[in-house]
Motif scaffolding. Structure first.
Motif, mmCIF file in Angstrom:
data_model
loop_
_atom_site.group_PDB
_atom_site.id
_atom_site.type_symbol
_atom_site.label_atom_id
_atom_site.label_comp_id
_atom_site.label_asym_id
_atom_site.label_seq_id
_atom_site.Cartn_x
_atom_site.Cartn_y
_atom_site.Cartn_z
ATOM 1 N N GLN A 77 0.734 -1.283 -0.040
ATOM 2 C CA GLN A 77 -0.011 0.071 0.247
ATOM 3 C C GLN A 77 0.796 1.341 -0.074
ATOM 4 O OE1 GLN A 77 -0.926 -2.308 2.619
ATOM 5 N NE2 GLN A 77 -2.188 -3.416 1.297
ATOM 6 N N VAL A 78 1.440 1.500 -1.214
ATOM 7 C CA VAL A 78 2.077 2.724 -1.215
ATOM 8 C C VAL A 78 1.500 3.610 -2.404
ATOM 9 C CG1 VAL A 78 4.311 3.682 -2.136
ATOM 10 C CG2 VAL A 78 4.163 1.300 -0.719
ATOM 11 N N PRO A 79 0.952 4.859 -1.778
ATOM 12 C CA PRO A 79 0.294 5.612 -2.863
ATOM 13 C C PRO A 79 1.221 6.384 -3.701
ATOM 14 C CG PRO A 79 0.135 6.637 -0.456
ATOM 15 C CD PRO A 79 0.595 5.216 -0.522
ATOM 16 N N VAL A 80 0.941 6.676 -5.075
ATOM 17 C CA VAL A 80 2.062 7.083 -5.741
ATOM 18 C C VAL A 80 1.506 8.282 -6.500
ATOM 19 C CG1 VAL A 80 3.490 6.619 -7.989
ATOM 20 C CG2 VAL A 80 2.864 4.898 -6.145
ATOM 21 N N VAL A 81 2.495 9.234 -6.531
ATOM 22 C CA VAL A 81 2.213 10.702 -7.296
ATOM 23 C C VAL A 81 3.128 10.520 -8.372
ATOM 24 C CG1 VAL A 81 2.141 13.312 -7.403
ATOM 25 C CG2 VAL A 81 1.359 12.001 -5.353
ATOM 26 N N ASN A 102 -3.181 10.394 -9.477
ATOM 27 C CA ASN A 102 -2.188 11.635 -9.391
ATOM 28 C C ASN A 102 -1.069 11.606 -10.331
ATOM 29 O OD1 ASN A 102 -3.310 12.556 -6.586
ATOM 30 N ND2 ASN A 102 -2.629 10.446 -5.976
ATOM 31 N N LEU A 103 -1.407 12.400 -11.296
ATOM 32 C CA LEU A 103 -0.165 12.673 -12.305
ATOM 33 C C LEU A 103 -0.166 13.964 -12.613
ATOM 34 C CD1 LEU A 103 1.297 11.651 -14.719
ATOM 35 C CD2 LEU A 103 -0.859 11.820 -16.108
ATOM 36 N N GLU A 115 -0.183 19.253 -3.070
ATOM 37 C CA GLU A 115 -1.703 18.938 -2.744
ATOM 38 C C GLU A 115 -1.683 17.698 -3.296
ATOM 39 O OE1 GLU A 115 -3.930 21.865 -5.268
ATOM 40 O OE2 GLU A 115 -3.163 23.627 -3.796
ATOM 41 N N ALA A 116 -1.279 17.049 -4.339
ATOM 42 C CA ALA A 116 -1.121 15.810 -4.832
ATOM 43 C C ALA A 116 -0.609 14.841 -3.700
ATOM 44 C CB ALA A 116 -0.368 15.801 -6.152
#
Length: 129
Positions: A77-81, A102-103, A115-116
């Protein structure tokens, strides 16, 4: 909420961008670890799990999409931007199809990046508690 051991991972094969992002994140009081390749980042995940990862889509070894795919395959569970210098319209469709939420396209502002990161971390907390 940031804990003392949490950090943001910056994964980009371009040293100048890593330096710039590092300065920005430190000013925003984030801890960070920098990785020059997707493989280096993925190898670190056993010992160092980031609160969020900023990953360039176009790197010379593994692409950002490949990094995300391997994170998912490992059930992490690693959120990516994602960040990219590409202005290809098809990239947006490819990113959405790959589950990217998130791009950011370069050049992006400091506020857009922060913000992202906040959205990515907030979404992960909602999903994973």
């Amino acid at each position: 909420m940031r804990s003392p051991e949490s950090f943001i991972a910056v994964v980009d094969d371009g040293p100048p961008l890593r330096v710039m992002l590092g300065r920005l994140l430190r000013l925003a009081e984030y801890r960070l670890r920098e990785y020059a390749t997707g493989g280096e980042f993925l190898a670190s995940l056993r010992a160092h799990m980031p609160q969020c990862a900023i990953v360039d889509l176009h790197m010379s070894s593994l692409s950002g999409f490949e990094v995300q795919s391997r994170i998912r395959a490992a059930n992490l569970q690693v959120p990516v931007v994602f960040i990219t210098g590409s202005d290809d319209d098809a990239l947006e469709r490819t990113a959405l199809a790959a589950g990217v939420r998130n791009l950011l396209r370069k050049p992006f502002s400091s506020d857009e990046l922060l913000e992202a990161i906040g959205r990515a971390i907030g979404s992960a907390e909602d999903l994973y508690g």
